[in-house]
Write an enzyme that holds these catalytic residues in place. Structure first.
Site, short mmCIF file in Angstrom:
data_model
loop_
_atom_site.label_atom_id
_atom_site.label_comp_id
_atom_site.label_asym_id
_atom_site.label_seq_id
_atom_site.Cartn_x
_atom_site.Cartn_y
_atom_site.Cartn_z
N HIS A 161 0.82 -1.21 0.00
CA HIS A 161 0.00 0.00 0.00
C HIS A 161 0.85 1.26 0.00
CE1 HIS A 161 0.73 1.33 4.18
NE2 HIS A 161 0.66 0.05 4.55
N CYS A 162 0.21 2.37 -0.33
CA CYS A 162 0.79 3.70 -0.15
C CYS A 162 -0.14 4.42 0.82
CB CYS A 162 0.96 4.43 -1.48
SG CYS A 162 -0.51 4.45 -2.54
N SER A 163 -0.58 5.64 0.51
CA SER A 163 -1.54 6.34 1.39
C SER A 163 -2.96 6.01 0.97
CB SER A 163 -1.30 7.85 1.36
OG SER A 163 -0.10 8.18 2.03
#
Length: 270
Positions: A161-163
């Protein structure tokens, strides 16, 4: 929420509505991506208590976080189950004017110092970020390392994931699925699935921004909260311009060897 088709198993995460299992997509030779092996999500800090048993059943062995430390420090900590290996691979360039411009848009800051970028518009800024995904140093390093992690059996199931789980996570998904031989149309469909999955959340975010900043320019904000075909097209065009083909980008741009591709396919395809 995630449909059974999108998740590969029918599960949902209330606190991560665009999370989904890539299982079921058809790769090279008609072989399907195995369910429960590659799971893309947004940051996991907003998972509910009810989400945690769902995550526990997925049994992630490794969690890859593509956020910079500056993003991690201001966000709720990821809520994880079990004892997965957590690997931080920041795909971010704080000196890149487009990154700072998009951050300024989301924070409702004065955009006067970004006059040229503001003139081009937020969609153009997002397209520039996607081109940077292909050529930026930390992007190439982060995406390359993530692919190598996914090729190791001990790291599966892999959650990454990222944000927001749409741009950096989206491009890493594109890279992984191309390496697995998934058709480009199916890759694009998975990428664009973010918008319907997050429609309600997007409206909540825009309303919250509007409350904080009554003069909010929604035309500048919404392109940052969405994925759009032209963003993905910008990255593909950059791949073709710099490398000629996606396979060459994997090899020369990311340093992904034939052995790594073979391991990916052995561990992730039926």
């Amino acid at each position: 929420m995630i449909s059974e088709r999108a998740s590969g198993s029918g599960w949902t995460l209330v606190g991560a509505p665009n999370a989904r299992d890539l299982g079921g997509l058809i790769g090279v030779g008609g072989r399907r991506v195995r369910p429960g092996r590659l799971i893309r999500t947004p940051a996991l800090g907003r998972l509910t208590d009810e989400d945690l048993p769902v995550l526990a059943k997925l049994e992630p062995a490794c969690v890859v976080d593509l956020r910079a430390q500056s993003e991690v420090s201001v966000a709720p900590p990821d809520r994880l189950t079990g004892e997965p290996t957590v690997v931080h691979l920041p795909v971010h360039d704080p000196a890149h004017p487009v990154f700072t411009y998009v951050s300024a848009v989301l924070l409702g800051h004065d955009l006067s110092e970004y006059a040229e970028l503001a003139r081009q518009g937020t969609p153009a800024a997002m397209a520039a970020i996607y081109r940077w995904f292909v050529t930026g140093a930390s992007a190439r390093e982060g995406f390359s390392a993530a692919v190598r992690l996914a090729a190791e059996e001990r790291n599966l199931p892999l959650v990454y994931h990222c944000s927001a789980g749409k741009d950096r996570t989206g491009w890493l998904t594109v890279v992984l699925l191309h390496a697995l031989g998934v058709d480009e149309a199916a890759i694009r469909a998975d990428y664009l699935a973010h918008n319907p999955l997050t429609e309600s959340l997007r409206e909540v975010l825009v309303e919250a921004m509007r409350q904080r900043h009554p003069g909010l320019d929604e035309t500048a904000v919404r392109p940052v909260l969405e994925v759009r075909p032209e963003y993905l097209d910008a990255a593909y065009a950059q791949v073709r311009q710099v490398h000629g083909s996606f396979g060459t980008y994997l090899r020369d741009g990311l340093g992904i060897t034939e052995e790594t591709v073979a391991a990916l396919r052995a561990n992730l395809l039926d």
